[in-house]
Design an enzyme around this catalytic site. Structure first.
Site, mmCIF file in Angstrom:
data_model
loop_
_atom_site.group_PDB
_atom_site.id
_atom_site.type_symbol
_atom_site.label_atom_id
_atom_site.label_comp_id
_atom_site.label_asym_id
_atom_site.label_seq_id
_atom_site.Cartn_x
_atom_site.Cartn_y
_atom_site.Cartn_z
ATOM 1 N N ALA A 347 0.856 -1.184 0.000
ATOM 2 C CA ALA A 347 0.000 0.000 0.000
ATOM 3 C C ALA A 347 0.891 1.233 0.000
ATOM 4 C CB ALA A 347 -0.924 0.006 1.221
ATOM 5 N N MET A 348 0.312 2.384 -0.317
ATOM 6 C CA MET A 348 1.061 3.639 -0.331
ATOM 7 C C MET A 348 0.174 4.748 0.197
ATOM 8 S SD MET A 348 3.711 5.377 -0.837
ATOM 9 C CE MET A 348 3.853 7.151 -0.632
ATOM 10 N N GLU A 349 0.729 5.554 1.115
ATOM 11 C CA GLU A 349 -0.042 6.480 1.949
ATOM 12 C C GLU A 349 -0.326 7.826 1.320
ATOM 13 O OE1 GLU A 349 4.366 7.028 3.220
ATOM 14 O OE2 GLU A 349 3.065 5.372 2.644
ATOM 15 N N HIS A 382 -1.854 1.182 9.297
ATOM 16 C CA HIS A 382 -0.502 1.665 8.985
ATOM 17 C C HIS A 382 -0.574 2.870 8.050
ATOM 18 C CE1 HIS A 382 3.901 1.011 8.314
ATOM 19 N NE2 HIS A 382 3.612 1.638 7.185
ATOM 20 N N GLU A 383 -1.356 2.747 6.974
ATOM 21 C CA GLU A 383 -1.402 3.824 5.982
ATOM 22 C C GLU A 383 -2.079 5.074 6.528
ATOM 23 O OE1 GLU A 383 0.474 3.377 3.474
ATOM 24 O OE2 GLU A 383 0.751 1.286 4.039
ATOM 25 N N HIS A 386 0.135 7.201 8.612
ATOM 26 C CA HIS A 386 1.016 8.032 7.787
ATOM 27 C C HIS A 386 0.401 9.396 7.471
ATOM 28 C CE1 HIS A 386 4.555 5.768 6.855
ATOM 29 N NE2 HIS A 386 3.910 4.732 6.343
#
Length: 945
Positions: A347-349, A382-383, A386
């Protein structure tokens, strides 16, 4: 703003809002595109001019210009579907994009040269304006450096003056990537053809992945994390698609029969690596939140089937938890999440538009494992963390990326525990995190959490920072600090840190000062910086050795390689208890041995240190205390906290690998497991015994070892057998984890009743006309064990299901199971499939090769394969591949091959992993030579009783 089909009204409204330059940019791009399409095939890869000027003295951009805002217009030409028409020799797909941008900046030091970052872009039409006077400044030359700097150098005939405000406008053209970086294409299969002529159900979308240094592949920019700016973005895209961006939409209008544009409000001040957009046909599920509009996007088919519902249900709750915990609201009015078929990371925040790989966001009731929910909850937590750690407050440079990733990992423990308390994941995640960090950080080739900036300059060096040290060690040292100053003081300091540095950039000293303020305010005496700097600026961690006979204690840098020399030492907080005393805190503040009353045994009592594993260190004891602790484990293991039961085993095995204790002591620590039903001790035992399996599964040790494992696992397996045989699961999550572990250990060590159960269930599925009788929780382990025990028929069945399944979690389980076969020719065929993108997605190539490498039947095949195809397979997962294919290396011949590999191949970001693999192989060779006979004797003795 809702869509409208009334073209004239939409355009009129848009023209009121948009400036003349915006309209000009849109029209120019459409005219340019239509001209190109009418005269050529899809655009070839653009070429870049060769640099001729001298470079600045360092890789970094000079700080004489400070970006303030960007206006970015992007037009990806990709079609979402390919329509093959009669008498047309090539399909209609095109992979080019065009764009223009204007960046406004302030000059803080007089200069006649502008440096930005640009990569794989053809950049033209550079224009510079003095925003204070509206006068144009002539550009004399514009060059792109074809080296690691990626500089776009713009020479001016007139110098920019300090204090002045300027803007730079550029046009550019590039190619949409097929390698999951920059602006890239992702493809999927959706449903059935919707209209006549749609002969291919394959669909395409555009997405971005820019962390850490790929924004420069999308538009020229000041592509460094401390050069934050606001972004005003307009996307021109196909009429039948939806564009998403970082901020909420400000307007959307149809331009002609093919095109529409979507413009977005200004983003918060943010770093370029967080810039994101997608163009797709996806639809959304809405989440509940009192203030923020939250939408989770996915394939229309997945949304209609409710696969995004679980993610949508918990996202608002997690966001609200963080807002309350930090006492700072999420900054934007909207939060989009999107489940992408292809994404290089899990994944990417991206701020306001978080991207996920499908398997990390979608959950299909009755198909996905219940335990998939744990992964989804943990990943979202988690994301979303961020959005504060990384997005709102960002590290100054990538050497301190642990401030992003360590905090996001640490905070996710609390967020998941809050929204899903029945999962009981906090302790599981903490121990798994700790074990992973310890593994890598026991190597002399490890790196500090916060190395000097000059050591992290090239993009390849930056990429190497995204590893278990940054994520897992980062979270572990934060947990240790929170335990020392107290959770209340810690979070008070974190709130100050987030508040004082919102929209700014920090290094770790800013964090220490914020927590120090809270510590001083609350009457604490810890010098935070003095305590923490050794943990973040040095590699590794200490082993604390306690002699309970005389109370002496000392520390030493823990390394697997006992021949490596180190004089490092740390300020170590030791929580200690005995069977007659409660936990107390003792500090070890030097490298010299000290005597402490707390560590002296009275009347033969046992002493246990590092209670609940809050410290980032290992503990060793004198043999007498080890005997007492292991005896207590066998008599009444519940006298110790579950985390410490697991950690005692973990410590014993790591000490044995470092030759600090006898290897038989580590093996003796597993005897109590015959009666152990809790998951945590079993989990760490299995993780540690993996090393023994890797070292000996090709030797005569393996037979007696398997026999021992079969006996030890029987208690746990039989306690859950009624559930397993009936393909049902226990209610609580810890027992569900135990059930999967029990089946995996029992079957892989050839417990007959387990193998019979697995092959029977798989055969029932093969003969059931598509009805799968295996419970989703058990599918991953049953699939693997049945394919391992079977042959071509079982493998071909799994492969056919893998190809035909549209469920992400089912495909993932089958993908792994296919690598479990013991037939080398099947494994070799599977490896060959990874070279065909029509069979295996690029993002799965590294995982498949790694899975095959973990299989003893495929280990040598995988090592040969990656050397033969390194340029292809290393594009995404070179570092992961090295770890997997060298995991069994324990002979001089294998070491020689590995060292030859280092000198003969271009390693890129995998270079550090190769160095670590060489170090691990050297340690393995010595360890096997010194311990093999003793280990064989121990297993033979235990299984003969």
């Amino acid at each position: 703003m809702p869509k409208t089909s009334i073209l004239s009204k939409a355009i009129a409204a848009a023209f009121v809002v948009l400036t003349v330059s915006v309209i000009g940019g849109i029209i120019t791009m459409i005219i340019l595109y239509k001209t190109e399409i009418s005269t050529m095939n899809p655009t070839p890869r653009p070429t870049r001019p060769i640099a001729t000027t001298a470079l600045p003295p360092v890789m970094r951009l000079p700080k004489n210009l400070i970006p303030l805002s960007y206006k970015v217009f992007l037009m990806p030409h990709l079609y979402t579907r390919i329509i093959e028409e009669v008498n047309v020799t090539s399909p209609n797909q095109t992979m080019d994009f065009v764009g223009n941008s204007t960046v406004s900046f302030q000059c803080v030091e007089r200069t006649s040269t502008i440096y930005l970052k640009s990569m794989k872009l053809a950049v033209t039409n550079g224009k510079v304006k003095n925003d204070n006077t509206n006068e144009m400044i002539e550009v004399s030359a514009m060059k792109t450096h074809r080296d690691d700097t990626n500089f776009l150098e713009i020479q001016l005939k007139e110098a920019l003056e300090a204090g002045g405000n300027y803007s730079l406008s550029l046009s550019f053209k590039g190619e949409i990537s097929e390698n999951l970086d920059g602006m890239y294409v992702s493809k999927y299969v959706e449903g059935v053809p919707e209209y006549e002529g749609d002969t291919n159900t394959e669909r395409f979308l555009v997405a971005t992945q820019l962390e850490p240094a790929d924004a420069r592949k999308v538009f020229p920019c000041f592509d460094e994390p401390d050069m934050k700016a606001e972004f005003h973005v307009t996307i021109i895209h196909r009429r039948d698609t939806t564009a998403l961006g970082n901020a909420e939409k400000s307007g959307s209008s149809i331009l002609d029969d093919e095109w529409k544009f979507t413009s977005f409000h200004s983003t918060p001040k943010m770093s370029t690596y967080l810039f994101a957009f997608t163009v797709s046909e996806f639809t959304a599920t809405r989440s509940e939140h009192e203030r923020v509009e939250i939408n989770t996007y996915a394939r229309p088919e997945a949304i209609a089937a409710g696969h995004a519902q679980y993610a949508a249900t918990i996202t608002g709750k997690i966001l609200s938890f963080y807002e309350s915990y930090f006492e700072i609201n999420y900054d934007q009015k909207k939060l989009d999440q999107i489940a992408l078929p292809d994404l290089a990371a899990t994944a990417m925040e991206n701020w306001g538009l978080v991207t996920y790989h499908e398997g990390a966001l979608l959950y299909e009731e009755g198909v996905s494992s219940i335990l998939n929910k744990e992964q989804i909850a943990t990943t979202i937590a988690h994301e979303l963390a961020h959005q504060w750690f990384g997005n709102l407050v960002t590290m100054k440079w990538w050497n301190d990326v642990w401030l992003n990733e360590g905090f996001a990992t640490y905070m996710s423990f609390f967020a998941v525990d809050h929204v899903e308390p029945t999962f009981q994941l906090k302790e599981l995640n903490i121990l798994a995190n700790l074990h992973t960090a310890f593994q890598m950080d026991a190597l002399a080739s490890s790196h500090p959490l916060s190395p000097p900036q000059e050591e992290v300059q090239k993009t390849s060096s930056i990429i190497q920072m995204f590893n278990s040290i940054t994520y897992c060690k980062g979270a572990a040292v934060l947990r240790m600090l929170a335990d020392v100053v107290g959770e209340r003081v810690f979070i008070e300091g974190v709130k100050t840190y987030l508040s004082d540095f919102s929209y700014k950039n920090t290094d770790q000293n800013d964090l220490w000062r914020s927590i120090q303020k809270a510590e001083d305010k609350n009457g604490g005496h810890t010098n935070v910086k003095r305590f923490m700097d050794p943990w973040t600026k040095q590699i590794g961690y200490p082993v604390i050795t306690i002699n309970t006979t005389n109370g002496e204690v000392y520390q030493k840098h823990f390394l697997f390689n006992d021949s490596a020399e180190s004089s490092l030492w740390w300020y170590v907080p030791i929580k200690v208890m005995s069977n007659t005393t409660k936990p107390s805190l003792v500090w070890l503040e030097s490298s010299a041995p000290e005597k402490k009353d707390e560590f002296q045994s009275k009347n033969g009592e046992w002493i246990l240190a590092n209670i609940n594993c809050t410290g980032y260190y290992r503990v060793n004891y004198n043999p007498e205390n080890w005997d007492r602790l292991l005896n207590q484990l066998e008599i009444d293991p519940h006298r110790f906290p579950p985390m410490n039961r697991g950690q005692l085993i973990d410590n014993a095995f790591f000490m044995a690998r470092a030759k600090l204790v006898e290897v038989t002591l580590a093996l003796n620590s597993t005897r109590f497991l015959r009666q152990e039903l809790d998951f945590l001790p079993w989990q760490l035992t299995v993780k540690n015994l993996e090393y023994f399996v890797l070292m000996f599964d090709r030797s005569e040790v393996y037979g007696p070892m398997q026999a021992y494992f079969r006996e030890q696992i029987k208690g746990l397996y039989n306690s859950l057998r009624n559930y397993t045989d009936n393909s049902t699961i226990p209610k609580d999550h810890a027992s569900q984890h135990s059930q999967i572990l029990a089946v995996e250990v029992a079957c892989s060590n050839e417990l007959p009743e387990c193998l019979e159960m697995a092959t029977k269930m798989f055969a029932e599925w093969m003969n059931s006309n598509n009805t799968n009788p295996i419970h989703p929780n058990l599918r991953s382990v049953i699939y693997c064990q049945a394919v391992a025990a079977g042959g071509k028929k079982e493998w071909d069945f799994a492969w056919e299901r893998y190809q035909s399944s549209s469920d992400t979690s089912e495909k993932e389980q089958l993908r792994v199971a296919l690598s479990c076969t013991k037939k080398t020719w099947l494994l070799n065929r599977y490896l060959e499939y990874t070279l065909d993108p029509d069979k295996i997605r690029l993002m799965d190539v590294g995982s498949i090769i790694s899975d095959i490498a973990w299989n003893p039947a495929g280990h040598a095949l995988a090592w040969n394969f990656i050397r033969a195809h390194w340029d292809y397979v290393s594009e995404q997962d070179g570092d992961m591949l090295i770890n997997a294919v060298t995991s069994r290396f324990s002979t001089q011949f294998e070491l020689d091959e590995l060292e030859r590999f280092k000198t003969q191949y271009t390693l890129g970001p995998a270079a550090n992993e190769v160095d670590q693999a060489i170090e691990k192989t050297q340690v393995n060779i010595q360890w096997v030579r010194e311990n093999k006979d003793e280990i064989l004797e121990w297993f033979e003795r235990e299984t003969a009783e």
